[in-house]
Design a protein around this motif. Structure first.
Motif, PDB file in Angstrom:
ATOM      1  N   ASP A 158       0.497  -1.097   0.012  1.00  8.48           N
ATOM      2  CA  ASP A 158      -0.497  -0.246  -0.400  1.00  8.48           C
ATOM      3  C   ASP A 158       0.894   1.092   0.244  1.00  8.48           C
ATOM      4  OD1 ASP A 158      -2.261  -1.727   0.722  1.00  8.48           O
ATOM      5  OD2 ASP A 158      -2.356  -1.871   2.017  1.00  8.48           O
ATOM      6  N   ALA A 159       2.422   1.191  -0.201  1.00  5.26           N
ATOM      7  CA  ALA A 159       3.451   2.495  -0.136  1.00  5.26           C
ATOM      8  C   ALA A 159       2.726   3.092  -1.161  1.00  5.26           C
ATOM      9  CB  ALA A 159       3.882   1.694   0.166  1.00  5.26           C
ATOM     10  N   SER A 160       3.458   4.282  -1.072  1.00  3.11           N
ATOM     11  CA  SER A 160       3.619   5.112  -2.898  1.00  3.11           C
ATOM     12  C   SER A 160       4.522   4.686  -3.554  1.00  3.11           C
ATOM     13  CB  SER A 160       4.107   6.360  -1.972  1.00  3.11           C
ATOM     14  OG  SER A 160       4.277   6.836  -1.119  1.00  3.11           O
ATOM     15  N   ARG A 161       4.336   5.332  -4.833  1.00  5.58           N
ATOM     16  CA  ARG A 161       5.111   5.373  -5.543  1.00  5.58           C
ATOM     17  C   ARG A 161       6.471   5.840  -5.429  1.00  5.58           C
ATOM     18  NH1 ARG A 161       5.648   7.897  -9.713  1.00  5.58           N
ATOM     19  NH2 ARG A 161       6.807   6.279 -11.536  1.00  5.58           N
ATOM     20  N   GLU A 162       6.764   6.738  -5.279  1.00  4.48           N
ATOM     21  CA  GLU A 162       8.034   7.249  -4.093  1.00  4.48           C
ATOM     22  C   GLU A 162       8.677   6.392  -2.933  1.00  4.48           C
ATOM     23  OE1 GLU A 162       8.904   9.314  -6.319  1.00  4.48           O
ATOM     24  OE2 GLU A 162       7.081   9.154  -7.169  1.00  4.48           O
ATOM     25  N   THR A 163       7.878   5.885  -1.848  1.00  5.60           N
ATOM     26  CA  THR A 163       8.057   5.296  -1.064  1.00  5.60           C
ATOM     27  C   THR A 163       8.514   4.049  -1.750  1.00  5.60           C
ATOM     28  OG1 THR A 163       7.001   6.271   0.363  1.00  5.60           O
ATOM     29  CG2 THR A 163       7.988   4.249   0.836  1.00  5.60           C
TER      30      THR A 163
ATOM     31  N   ILE B 280      12.521   2.389  -0.770  1.00  8.06           N
ATOM     32  CA  ILE B 280      12.376   0.779  -0.742  1.00  8.06           C
ATOM     33  C   ILE B 280      13.560  -0.109  -1.217  1.00  8.06           C
ATOM     34  CG2 ILE B 280      11.696  -1.343   0.786  1.00  8.06           C
ATOM     35  CD1 ILE B 280       8.778   0.274   1.022  1.00  8.06           C
ATOM     36  N   ILE B 281      13.389  -0.115  -2.604  1.00  8.72           N
ATOM     37  CA  ILE B 281      13.720  -0.988  -3.737  1.00  8.72           C
ATOM     38  C   ILE B 281      15.217  -0.638  -3.449  1.00  8.72           C
ATOM     39  CG2 ILE B 281      14.520  -1.072  -5.523  1.00  8.72           C
ATOM     40  CD1 ILE B 281      11.716  -1.033  -6.614  1.00  8.72           C
ATOM     41  N   MET B 282      15.998   0.840  -2.925  1.00  8.12           N
ATOM     42  CA  MET B 282      16.331   1.374  -3.198  1.00  8.12           C
ATOM     43  C   MET B 282      18.186   0.584  -1.868  1.00  8.12           C
ATOM     44  SD  MET B 282      19.251   2.512  -5.401  1.00  8.12           S
ATOM     45  CE  MET B 282      17.781   3.616  -6.176  1.00  8.12           C
ATOM     46  N   THR B 283      16.566   1.299  -0.773  1.00  8.95           N
ATOM     47  CA  THR B 283      17.698   0.538   0.203  1.00  8.95           C
ATOM     48  C   THR B 283      17.582  -1.473   0.324  1.00  8.95           C
ATOM     49  OG1 THR B 283      15.891   1.967   1.016  1.00  8.95           O
ATOM     50  CG2 THR B 283      17.040   0.253   3.095  1.00  8.95           C
ATOM     51  N   LEU B 284      16.637  -1.617  -0.215  1.00 14.09           N
ATOM     52  CA  LEU B 284      17.738  -2.911  -0.262  1.00 14.09           C
ATOM     53  C   LEU B 284      18.172  -3.754  -0.857  1.00 14.09           C
ATOM     54  CD1 LEU B 284      15.714  -6.012   0.171  1.00 14.09           C
ATOM     55  CD2 LEU B 284      14.140  -5.434  -1.889  1.00 14.09           C
ATOM     56  N   LYS B 285      18.810  -3.198  -1.974  1.00 19.05           N
ATOM     57  CA  LYS B 285      20.064  -2.591  -2.656  1.00 19.05           C
ATOM     58  C   LYS B 285      20.880  -2.910  -2.084  1.00 19.05           C
ATOM     59  CE  LYS B 285      18.001  -2.117  -7.407  1.00 19.05           C
ATOM     60  NZ  LYS B 285      17.289  -1.088  -9.052  1.00 19.05           N
ATOM     61  N   VAL B 286      21.307  -1.380  -0.673  1.00 15.49           N
ATOM     62  CA  VAL B 286      21.924  -1.346  -0.296  1.00 15.49           C
ATOM     63  C   VAL B 286      22.591  -2.707   0.720  1.00 15.49           C
ATOM     64  CG1 VAL B 286      23.476   0.221   1.343  1.00 15.49           C
ATOM     65  CG2 VAL B 286      22.356   0.582  -0.689  1.00 15.49           C
ATOM     66  N   ALA B 287      20.806  -2.699   1.216  1.00 11.02           N
ATOM     67  CA  ALA B 287      20.968  -4.197   2.510  1.00 11.02           C
ATOM     68  C   ALA B 287      21.887  -5.534   1.621  1.00 11.02           C
ATOM     69  CB  ALA B 287      20.461  -4.185   2.891  1.00 11.02           C
ATOM     70  N   ILE B 288      21.890  -5.494   0.471  1.00  8.31           N
ATOM     71  CA  ILE B 288      22.035  -6.871  -0.100  1.00  8.31           C
ATOM     72  C   ILE B 288      23.705  -7.014  -0.302  1.00  8.31           C
ATOM     73  CG2 ILE B 288      21.710  -8.598  -2.970  1.00  8.31           C
ATOM     74  CD1 ILE B 288      19.094  -7.094  -2.327  1.00  8.31           C
ATOM     75  N   GLY B 289      23.766  -6.135  -0.500  1.00  7.94           N
ATOM     76  CA  GLY B 289      25.530  -5.570  -0.650  1.00  7.94           C
ATOM     77  C   GLY B 289      25.883  -5.535   0.607  1.00  7.94           C
ATOM     78  N   LEU B 290      25.425  -5.041   1.821  1.00  4.05           N
ATOM     79  CA  LEU B 290      25.967  -4.900   2.704  1.00  4.05           C
ATOM     80  C   LEU B 290      26.563  -6.392   3.167  1.00  4.05           C
ATOM     81  CD1 LEU B 290      24.035  -2.151   4.812  1.00  4.05           C
ATOM     82  CD2 LEU B 290      26.544  -2.097   4.146  1.00  4.05           C
ATOM     83  N   ASN B 291      25.056  -7.172   3.765  1.00  2.66           N
ATOM     84  CA  ASN B 291      25.349  -8.319   3.236  1.00  2.66           C
ATOM     85  C   ASN B 291      25.939  -9.094   2.798  1.00  2.66           C
ATOM     86  OD1 ASN B 291      23.890 -10.295   5.017  1.00  2.66           O
ATOM     87  ND2 ASN B 291      23.041 -11.579   2.929  1.00  2.66           N
TER      88      ASN B 291
END
Length: 374
Positions: free
Chosen positions: A111-116, A120-131
């Motif tokens: 239910d999040a907006s397009r911008e949110t 989240i996508i960009m945060t997820l990519k960074v988290a994958i890189g950290l892991n």
């Protein structure tokens, strides 16, 4: 006295032998301790990045498990045994990966907006890189511990300060993306956003926006990733489409660039060629297009450290964007007749499509910079 050797000489020889035997053991213990602390710190940052993503959901246990599983997501590059068509293959794989990220975000926050969702996508990519980095360091650490290999330990210890510097920057970048704050890599989109005006008619194309306007008798087409969500946009596809649609004779590209140690953050440099980072796929498509059309290209970069590119934008980078804007205008002025495409390359997180009032950009507060300016 023993065989003409004094007691102190004997003690010195014994001490030297003991030192040779036990020094590697002492070194291992110290290095193990240092690396263990670094790994614990890295693990905590990975967990906090994961929890930041989960906060966008309702905290459901099933979603938490899916996020944990997705942190191991990977992309297998195409084989280069036969280089023919490798760019198209790589492009297809990247498109498939983007589709997977969008599907995952729809599960996390439907239910999040397009911008949110873009954030989240960009945060997820960074988290994958950290892991991924954490697991690689842990692998080498456990391997060295299992085999007692001092060389692996020494290599890890020597590189750990640089690894931790980038790792912490990525972690801070994840927090910036999750909050929708502008990052250093947004220098290109910000520069082009300051070139746009409120009365410009904005149109969308491939997760990017563009506008047409007159500037000192020249026709400009201004292109940048759509904001304020965290997007990079499909630059190659958008640029090539606009080249055909508007018969472009010149392209001016603005992007962030990694500075050399000792260079000042925010310094602006000019050159020629396509300034796009990443895998090189987007760059190849644009280069192939301009070669056929004999199109002139100017490149303007705002320099910054790798950690500054992925963390919240500071005043030095912002001032660099203002300087870059003047360089863009100068490049337009020295261009003869013809349509000009101005492209802002980078991450649009926290940067509205049009920025007429620069004070709306949430810059990082740095006391050291303020003291240095006074």
């Amino acid at each position: 006295m023993f065989f003409g050797i004094g007691n102190w000489d004997i003690l010195s020889i014994i001490f030297f032998i003991v030192l040779i035997i036990f020094l590697p053991i002492i070194m291992r213990i110290r290095i193990f301790s240092t690396l263990q602390k670094a790994l614990i710190e890295m693990e905590n940052m990975v967990k906090e990045s994961r929890d930041t993503i989960i906060k966008f959901s309702n905290g459901d246990k099933e979603i938490r498990e899916k996020v944990n599983e997705f942190l191991d997501f990977f992309i297998v590059p195409p084989t280069d045994l036969d280089p023919h068509g490798i760019v198209q293959k790589f492009n297809k794989i990247l498109e498939l990966s983007e589709s997977r990220f969008k599907n995952m975000v729809n599960i996390i926050a439907p239910d999040a907006s397009r911008e949110t969702k873009a954030n989240i996508i960009m945060t997820l990519k960074v988290a994958i890189g950290l892991n991924s980095v954490y697991k690689m360091i842990r692998h080498n650490f456990e391997l060295a511990k299992k085999t007692g290999n001092l060389q692996i330990l020494l290599a890890l210890q020597m590189n750990m300060p640089l690894i931790m510097r980038i790792f912490k920057a990525q972690y801070n970048g994840a927090k910036a993306f999750s909050k929708g704050l502008p990052v250093g890599d947004g220098a290109g989109p910000l520069t082009t956003a300051m070139l746009l005006k409120k009365d410009d008619e904005i149109e969308s194309i491939d997760e990017m926006i563009y506008a047409k306007r007159e500037y000192n008798g020249r026709k400009l087409i201004i292109l940048r990733p759509e904001g304020p969500g965290a997007r990079l946009g499909k630059i190659a596809r958008a640029v090539n489409t606009l080249i055909d649609r508007f018969n472009i004779q010149k392209i001016i590209m603005v992007d962030a660039a990694v500075k050399m140690e000792g260079e000042e953050t925010g310094r602006v440099a000019e050159g020629v060629g396509i300034v796009i980072g990443g895998t090189g796929v987007e760059k190849w498509f644009i280069e192939d297009k301009i070669l056929k059309g004999d199109i002139e290209i100017d490149s303007i970069v705002i320099k910054m450290g790798p950690e500054e590119a992925i963390t919240q934008m500071d005043k030095k980078i912002f001032r660099g964007c203002e300087t870059a804007l003047e360089r863009v205008k100068a490049s337009i002025e020295r261009t003869g007749e013809g349509n000009i495409l101005v492209v802002g390359v980078g991450n649009s997180c926290g940067i509205p499509n049009i920025v007429e009032d620069p004070s709306i950009i949430k810059l990082k507060e740095e006391e050291d910079d303020e003291k240095g300016d006074t």
